[in-house]
Design a protein around this motif. Structure first.
Motif, PDB file in Angstrom:
ATOM      1  N   HIS A  98      32.256  27.580  18.667  1.00  0.00           N
ATOM      2  CA  HIS A  98      33.300  27.689  17.654  1.00  0.00           C
ATOM      3  C   HIS A  98      34.165  28.935  17.841  1.00  0.00           C
ATOM      4  O   HIS A  98      35.278  28.999  17.310  1.00  0.00           O
ATOM      5  CB  HIS A  98      32.688  27.666  16.248  1.00  0.00           C
ATOM      6  CG  HIS A  98      32.060  26.366  15.903  1.00  0.00           C
ATOM      7  ND1 HIS A  98      32.795  25.237  15.617  1.00  0.00           N
ATOM      8  CD2 HIS A  98      30.766  25.983  15.844  1.00  0.00           C
ATOM      9  CE1 HIS A  98      31.983  24.231  15.376  1.00  0.00           C
ATOM     10  NE2 HIS A  98      30.742  24.656  15.504  1.00  0.00           N
ATOM     11  N   CYS A 141      37.905  28.744  18.792  1.00  0.00           N
ATOM     12  CA  CYS A 141      38.941  28.344  17.833  1.00  0.00           C
ATOM     13  C   CYS A 141      39.603  29.514  17.114  1.00  0.00           C
ATOM     14  O   CYS A 141      40.534  29.291  16.353  1.00  0.00           O
ATOM     15  CB  CYS A 141      38.327  27.422  16.778  1.00  0.00           C
ATOM     16  SG  CYS A 141      37.622  25.915  17.457  1.00  0.00           S
ATOM     17  N   TRP A 142      39.127  30.718  17.318  1.00  0.00           N
ATOM     18  CA  TRP A 142      39.571  31.820  16.471  1.00  0.00           C
ATOM     19  C   TRP A 142      40.791  32.540  17.008  1.00  0.00           C
ATOM     20  O   TRP A 142      41.033  32.633  18.193  1.00  0.00           O
ATOM     21  CB  TRP A 142      38.425  32.813  16.256  1.00  0.00           C
ATOM     22  CG  TRP A 142      37.314  32.165  15.529  1.00  0.00           C
ATOM     23  CD1 TRP A 142      36.109  31.808  16.042  1.00  0.00           C
ATOM     24  CD2 TRP A 142      37.317  31.721  14.180  1.00  0.00           C
ATOM     25  NE1 TRP A 142      35.368  31.186  15.087  1.00  0.00           N
ATOM     26  CE2 TRP A 142      36.068  31.109  13.935  1.00  0.00           C
ATOM     27  CE3 TRP A 142      38.243  31.774  13.148  1.00  0.00           C
ATOM     28  CZ2 TRP A 142      35.732  30.570  12.706  1.00  0.00           C
ATOM     29  CZ3 TRP A 142      37.901  31.238  11.923  1.00  0.00           C
ATOM     30  CH2 TRP A 142      36.668  30.654  11.713  1.00  0.00           C
ATOM     31  N   TRP A 185      48.087  21.835   7.872  1.00  0.00           N
ATOM     32  CA  TRP A 185      46.806  21.236   8.235  1.00  0.00           C
ATOM     33  C   TRP A 185      46.903  20.020   9.148  1.00  0.00           C
ATOM     34  O   TRP A 185      46.195  19.971  10.159  1.00  0.00           O
ATOM     35  CB  TRP A 185      45.999  20.904   6.980  1.00  0.00           C
ATOM     36  CG  TRP A 185      45.296  22.118   6.471  1.00  0.00           C
ATOM     37  CD1 TRP A 185      45.622  22.857   5.376  1.00  0.00           C
ATOM     38  CD2 TRP A 185      44.161  22.763   7.050  1.00  0.00           C
ATOM     39  NE1 TRP A 185      44.762  23.921   5.242  1.00  0.00           N
ATOM     40  CE2 TRP A 185      43.850  23.886   6.260  1.00  0.00           C
ATOM     41  CE3 TRP A 185      43.378  22.502   8.169  1.00  0.00           C
ATOM     42  CZ2 TRP A 185      42.788  24.735   6.550  1.00  0.00           C
ATOM     43  CZ3 TRP A 185      42.307  23.349   8.446  1.00  0.00           C
ATOM     44  CH2 TRP A 185      42.035  24.444   7.643  1.00  0.00           C
ATOM     45  N   PHE A 200      47.888  21.212  12.557  1.00  0.00           N
ATOM     46  CA  PHE A 200      46.838  22.075  13.084  1.00  0.00           C
ATOM     47  C   PHE A 200      45.676  21.238  13.617  1.00  0.00           C
ATOM     48  O   PHE A 200      45.199  21.461  14.729  1.00  0.00           O
ATOM     49  CB  PHE A 200      46.360  23.039  11.991  1.00  0.00           C
ATOM     50  CG  PHE A 200      45.289  23.978  12.456  1.00  0.00           C
ATOM     51  CD1 PHE A 200      45.624  25.124  13.144  1.00  0.00           C
ATOM     52  CD2 PHE A 200      43.956  23.715  12.193  1.00  0.00           C
ATOM     53  CE1 PHE A 200      44.641  26.009  13.576  1.00  0.00           C
ATOM     54  CE2 PHE A 200      42.968  24.590  12.624  1.00  0.00           C
ATOM     55  CZ  PHE A 200      43.309  25.729  13.308  1.00  0.00           C
ATOM     56  N   LEU A 201      45.223  20.278  12.836  1.00  0.00           N
ATOM     57  CA  LEU A 201      44.093  19.451  13.255  1.00  0.00           C
ATOM     58  C   LEU A 201      44.438  18.609  14.478  1.00  0.00           C
ATOM     59  O   LEU A 201      43.593  18.436  15.361  1.00  0.00           O
ATOM     60  CB  LEU A 201      43.615  18.579  12.099  1.00  0.00           C
ATOM     61  CG  LEU A 201      42.967  19.369  10.959  1.00  0.00           C
ATOM     62  CD1 LEU A 201      42.644  18.454   9.782  1.00  0.00           C
ATOM     63  CD2 LEU A 201      41.737  20.112  11.426  1.00  0.00           C
ATOM     64  N   CYS A 237      43.990  20.913  17.307  1.00  0.00           N
ATOM     65  CA  CYS A 237      42.556  21.114  17.601  1.00  0.00           C
ATOM     66  C   CYS A 237      42.018  19.939  18.419  1.00  0.00           C
ATOM     67  O   CYS A 237      41.260  20.138  19.377  1.00  0.00           O
ATOM     68  CB  CYS A 237      41.751  21.237  16.309  1.00  0.00           C
ATOM     69  SG  CYS A 237      42.027  22.774  15.414  1.00  0.00           S
ATOM     70  N   TYR A 281      43.314  20.173  21.938  1.00  0.00           N
ATOM     71  CA  TYR A 281      42.622  21.242  22.659  1.00  0.00           C
ATOM     72  C   TYR A 281      41.246  20.761  23.100  1.00  0.00           C
ATOM     73  O   TYR A 281      40.850  20.932  24.254  1.00  0.00           O
ATOM     74  CB  TYR A 281      42.511  22.490  21.778  1.00  0.00           C
ATOM     75  CG  TYR A 281      41.671  23.584  22.395  1.00  0.00           C
ATOM     76  CD1 TYR A 281      42.030  24.151  23.613  1.00  0.00           C
ATOM     77  CD2 TYR A 281      40.530  24.038  21.763  1.00  0.00           C
ATOM     78  CE1 TYR A 281      41.259  25.150  24.182  1.00  0.00           C
ATOM     79  CE2 TYR A 281      39.753  25.042  22.330  1.00  0.00           C
ATOM     80  CZ  TYR A 281      40.125  25.590  23.532  1.00  0.00           C
ATOM     81  OH  TYR A 281      39.365  26.568  24.098  1.00  0.00           O
ATOM     82  N   ARG A 282      40.515  20.121  22.192  1.00  0.00           N
ATOM     83  CA  ARG A 282      39.179  19.636  22.535  1.00  0.00           C
ATOM     84  C   ARG A 282      39.260  18.558  23.615  1.00  0.00           C
ATOM     85  O   ARG A 282      38.427  18.517  24.532  1.00  0.00           O
ATOM     86  CB  ARG A 282      38.493  19.105  21.268  1.00  0.00           C
ATOM     87  CG  ARG A 282      37.087  18.609  21.449  1.00  0.00           C
ATOM     88  CD  ARG A 282      36.189  19.690  22.059  1.00  0.00           C
ATOM     89  NE  ARG A 282      34.860  19.181  22.281  1.00  0.00           N
ATOM     90  CZ  ARG A 282      34.505  18.396  23.291  1.00  0.00           C
ATOM     91  NH1 ARG A 282      35.386  18.050  24.208  1.00  0.00           N
ATOM     92  NH2 ARG A 282      33.279  17.960  23.406  1.00  0.00           N
TER      93      ARG A 282
END
Length: 94
Positions: free
Chosen positions: A33, A36-37, A59, A62-63, A66, A69-70
């Motif tokens: 995790h 993600c920072w 949101w 942003f999601l 994410c 990125y994953r």
């Protein structure tokens, strides 16, 4: 922008390289995790002192970022170990 380097001695330059390498390694070695920072300590290694404030996506955007990125980690690191360690509130202390 990097004129400060012109005034450093050889020993000071070596110390600066070591300091920067340590910061880069800390960022590189982020995992789980921690990936993600927000990492202001990394650009805090620069001599110019500024506090850039990022544009924070809403949101949904942003999601989506994410997820992309994953997905990129799946493509770029298909053989990297996977973990199902849950996110915990202690993870927010970054």
């Amino acid at each position: 922008m990097d004129e400060d380097l012109d005034t450093l001695s050889r020993d000071e330059l070596i110390a600066e390289v070591r300091r920067l390498r340590a910061g880069i390694r800390e960022h590189r070695d982020s995992t789980g995790h921690d990936l993600c920072w927000h990492h202001p300590a990394l650009w805090g290694l620069l001599p110019e002192k500024s506090d850039p404030q990022p544009d924070v996506p809403d949101w949904p955007q942003f999601l989506r970022g994410c997820i992309r990125y994953r997905q990129s980690l799946d493509r770029q690191l298909p053989d990297a170990p996977r973990t199902n360690r849950p996110f915990t509130p202690d993870d927010t202390d970054r």
